[in-house]
Design an enzyme around this catalytic site. Structure first.
Site, PDB file in Angstrom:
ATOM      1  N   HIS A   1     -65.641  -1.718   2.229  1.00  0.00           N
ATOM      2  CA  HIS A   1     -67.037  -1.568   2.696  1.00  0.00           C
ATOM      3  C   HIS A   1     -67.200   0.566   2.110  1.00  0.00           C
ATOM      4  O   HIS A   1     -66.182   0.233   2.979  1.00  0.00           O
ATOM      5  CB  HIS A   1     -67.086  -2.338   3.947  1.00  0.00           C
ATOM      6  CG  HIS A   1     -68.542  -1.858   4.268  1.00  0.00           C
ATOM      7  ND1 HIS A   1     -69.513  -2.239   4.037  1.00  0.00           N
ATOM      8  CD2 HIS A   1     -68.315  -0.702   5.307  1.00  0.00           C
ATOM      9  CE1 HIS A   1     -71.183  -1.710   4.997  1.00  0.00           C
ATOM     10  NE2 HIS A   1     -69.864  -0.709   5.841  1.00  0.00           N
TER      11      HIS A   1
ATOM     12  N   CYS B   1     -72.215  -3.601  -1.004  1.00  0.00           N
ATOM     13  CA  CYS B   1     -72.110  -2.003  -0.329  1.00  0.00           C
ATOM     14  C   CYS B   1     -72.222  -0.927  -0.947  1.00  0.00           C
ATOM     15  O   CYS B   1     -72.529   0.285  -0.444  1.00  0.00           O
ATOM     16  CB  CYS B   1     -71.693  -1.961   1.043  1.00  0.00           C
ATOM     17  SG  CYS B   1     -70.017  -2.485   0.911  1.00  0.00           S
TER      18      CYS B   1
END
Length: 146
Positions: free
Chosen positions: A40, A114
Site C-alpha cells: 500500500h 492505491c
C-alpha cells in the site's frame, strides 16, 4: 579544441514529496528482498499523507492520514520522489479535483489501486513516477497468460 557543454540542472521545487510504502502482508518481510511483495502507498506533502482505497460508493476513495501511520498497514519505508512548488492550498485543490476521478467504487486491485493513485499524484506534483517495484504485482496481473 573541444567544447565542454555544462548541463544546467532544472530548478526543482522547495516542498518535498514522499512516497510512504506499507506492507500488506507479513510475507513482504521475505518477498521484498527478492523484488516481490504486496504494498500500500500514500503520498506525503505538506505534512499530510494522501492515499486511495476501496469502498462501495461513488464518492471519493481518497483519504488523508497522519504520515507513516496508515491504519491497517505496516510502515516499510519513505522515499523522496522529488520536490514541488505547489502550496498547501494548491495541493488540496488539486486533491479535490482528483477526488472525482478516484471514487471508492472505481478501485481495482490490478488496474486502479492505491499505487496507481500515488503514481498519478507524484507525476503531477513532481513529474517523477513512483519506483516500479511498488506496484510490480499489479503489473504482473495484467500480463496475459496463454
Amino acid at each position: 579544441m573541444l567544447c565542454r557543454i555544462i548541463a544546467r540542472k532544472k530548478k526543482t521545487g522547495t516542498v518535498p514529496v514522499y512516497l510512504n510504502v506499507y506492507d500488506l502482508t507479513p510475507i513482504n518481510g521475505y518477498a521484498y528482498w527478492v523484488g516481490l511483495g504486496v504494498y500500500h502507498s500514500g503520498v506525503q506533502v505538506h505534512g499530510v499523507e494522501y492515499a486511495f482505497g476501496a469502498h462501495e460508493h461513488s464518492t471519493t476513495g481518497i483519504f488523508e492520514v497522519e504520515p507513516r501511520k496508515c491504519p491497517g498497514f505496516t510502515f516499510r519505508k519513505s522515499i523522496l520522489i522529488g520536490r514541488t512548488d505547489f502550496g498547501l492550498r494548491e495541493v488540496r485543490s488539486f486533491i479535490e479535483k482528483l477526488a472525482t476521478e478516484y471514487t471508492g467504487n472505481s478501485y481495482n486491485l490490478i488496474t486502479r489501486n492505491c499505487n496507481h493513485f500515488c503514481n498519478d499524484l507524484c507525476l503531477r506534483l513532481t513529474s517523477k513516477p513512483i519506483p516500479s517495484w511498488v506496484n510490480r504485482l499489479a503489473r504482473l496481473g495484467t500480463i496475459p497468460y496463454f
